[in-house]
Every structure is written in structure tokens, then in C-alpha cells.
Scaffold this motif. Sequence first.
Motif, PDB file in Angstrom:
ATOM      1  N   LYS A  30       0.835  -1.206   0.000  1.00  0.00           N
ATOM      2  CA  LYS A  30       0.000   0.000   0.000  1.00  0.00           C
ATOM      3  C   LYS A  30       0.870   1.257   0.000  1.00  0.00           C
ATOM      4  O   LYS A  30       0.552   2.246  -0.661  1.00  0.00           O
ATOM      5  CB  LYS A  30      -0.929   0.015   1.210  1.00  0.00           C
ATOM      6  CG  LYS A  30      -2.126  -0.882   1.065  1.00  0.00           C
ATOM      7  CD  LYS A  30      -3.042  -0.770   2.276  1.00  0.00           C
ATOM      8  CE  LYS A  30      -4.262  -1.649   2.133  1.00  0.00           C
ATOM      9  NZ  LYS A  30      -5.157  -1.547   3.298  1.00  0.00           N
ATOM     10  N   LYS A  33       2.179   1.807  -3.424  1.00  0.00           N
ATOM     11  CA  LYS A  33       1.087   2.295  -4.276  1.00  0.00           C
ATOM     12  C   LYS A  33       0.854   3.783  -4.033  1.00  0.00           C
ATOM     13  O   LYS A  33       0.661   4.553  -4.978  1.00  0.00           O
ATOM     14  CB  LYS A  33      -0.189   1.499  -3.999  1.00  0.00           C
ATOM     15  CG  LYS A  33      -1.337   1.867  -4.901  1.00  0.00           C
ATOM     16  CD  LYS A  33      -2.546   0.988  -4.652  1.00  0.00           C
ATOM     17  CE  LYS A  33      -3.673   1.368  -5.600  1.00  0.00           C
ATOM     18  NZ  LYS A  33      -4.848   0.529  -5.420  1.00  0.00           N
ATOM     19  N   GLN A  34       0.887   4.193  -2.761  1.00  0.00           N
ATOM     20  CA  GLN A  34       0.707   5.604  -2.424  1.00  0.00           C
ATOM     21  C   GLN A  34       1.808   6.458  -3.046  1.00  0.00           C
ATOM     22  O   GLN A  34       1.549   7.555  -3.542  1.00  0.00           O
ATOM     23  CB  GLN A  34       0.679   5.799  -0.903  1.00  0.00           C
ATOM     24  CG  GLN A  34      -0.601   5.359  -0.241  1.00  0.00           C
ATOM     25  CD  GLN A  34      -1.775   6.168  -0.733  1.00  0.00           C
ATOM     26  OE1 GLN A  34      -2.655   5.643  -1.398  1.00  0.00           O
ATOM     27  NE2 GLN A  34      -1.815   7.437  -0.429  1.00  0.00           N
ATOM     28  N   ASN A  36       3.542   5.800  -5.751  1.00  0.00           N
ATOM     29  CA  ASN A  36       3.288   5.876  -7.186  1.00  0.00           C
ATOM     30  C   ASN A  36       2.139   6.821  -7.518  1.00  0.00           C
ATOM     31  O   ASN A  36       2.213   7.590  -8.489  1.00  0.00           O
ATOM     32  CB  ASN A  36       3.033   4.480  -7.760  1.00  0.00           C
ATOM     33  CG  ASN A  36       4.312   3.698  -7.921  1.00  0.00           C
ATOM     34  OD1 ASN A  36       5.339   4.233  -8.309  1.00  0.00           O
ATOM     35  ND2 ASN A  36       4.253   2.414  -7.607  1.00  0.00           N
ATOM     36  N   LEU A  37       1.089   6.792  -6.728  1.00  0.00           N
ATOM     37  CA  LEU A  37      -0.038   7.707  -6.944  1.00  0.00           C
ATOM     38  C   LEU A  37       0.397   9.158  -6.778  1.00  0.00           C
ATOM     39  O   LEU A  37       0.039  10.032  -7.578  1.00  0.00           O
ATOM     40  CB  LEU A  37      -1.190   7.387  -5.985  1.00  0.00           C
ATOM     41  CG  LEU A  37      -1.975   6.110  -6.270  1.00  0.00           C
ATOM     42  CD1 LEU A  37      -2.943   5.809  -5.121  1.00  0.00           C
ATOM     43  CD2 LEU A  37      -2.733   6.230  -7.579  1.00  0.00           C
ATOM     44  N   ASN A  40       2.552  10.206  -9.715  1.00  0.00           N
ATOM     45  CA  ASN A  40       1.708  10.489 -10.883  1.00  0.00           C
ATOM     46  C   ASN A  40       1.010  11.832 -10.761  1.00  0.00           C
ATOM     47  O   ASN A  40       0.915  12.592 -11.731  1.00  0.00           O
ATOM     48  CB  ASN A  40       0.696   9.370 -11.098  1.00  0.00           C
ATOM     49  CG  ASN A  40       1.338   8.089 -11.564  1.00  0.00           C
ATOM     50  OD1 ASN A  40       2.422   8.101 -12.133  1.00  0.00           O
ATOM     51  ND2 ASN A  40       0.683   6.971 -11.312  1.00  0.00           N
ATOM     52  N   THR A  41       0.522  12.131  -9.568  1.00  0.00           N
ATOM     53  CA  THR A  41      -0.150  13.412  -9.340  1.00  0.00           C
ATOM     54  C   THR A  41       0.801  14.575  -9.590  1.00  0.00           C
ATOM     55  O   THR A  41       0.460  15.538 -10.284  1.00  0.00           O
ATOM     56  CB  THR A  41      -0.707  13.479  -7.897  1.00  0.00           C
ATOM     57  OG1 THR A  41      -1.649  12.433  -7.720  1.00  0.00           O
ATOM     58  CG2 THR A  41      -1.365  14.820  -7.621  1.00  0.00           C
TER      59      THR A  41
END
Length: 98
Positions: A30, A33-34, A36-37, A40-41
Motif C-alpha cells: 500500500k 502504491k501511495q 506511485n499515486l 503520478n499526481t
Amino acid sequence: MNDTININLQIAGLNYNLTIAREEEELVRKAAKQVNLMLNTYQQHYEGLSLDKIFPLVAYQFAYDCLKEKKRNDTAPYVQQVNRLTDFLDDYLKEIGK
């Protein structure tokens, strides 16, 4: 028995092989994933900015969020108030017990 596992995480297109405690796998995935998010933002918001310039922004955002959460969960003022009230009650009970 060794309760660790080897996992592969992909962050910003790079692979990282990690050995972690088995019970931490979900949290570790998780967290990746955070990251990577958030990457991307920031990449969308700052188009054209290289990853080496975006990573510090992501690190800053996570550090800021962590400190904000710690401040929100600071129980010291409440503990101090409870201690003051306890002292007040102790003194009161001693006084009426005379």
C-alpha cells in the motif's frame, strides 16, 4: 522459522527487491502504491519536471502529512489536563477527609 518474505515493488518504473516481515506485506505494498499515486499526481501537475525534481516534492508531502497526523494525535495536552484534575481531586478529597 523465519517469517520473512522477498517481494518485488515497482516504484516510478524501477524494481526494488525487499525482504520484509510477512505480516507487513499488505502495508508495504500500500505504501508503494501511495508513492506511485503521489508521483503520478505531481508529474501531471508539474509536466516536464524530471523525476529527480519530483521525488523531493513527494518526500516533502509525505513528511508533511506524517507531521500533521502526529500533531493531530498529540495527547500530551489531554494528559496534562487529566493530571491537573487528578491532583485537584486528590487535594479536595484530602481536605474533606480531615
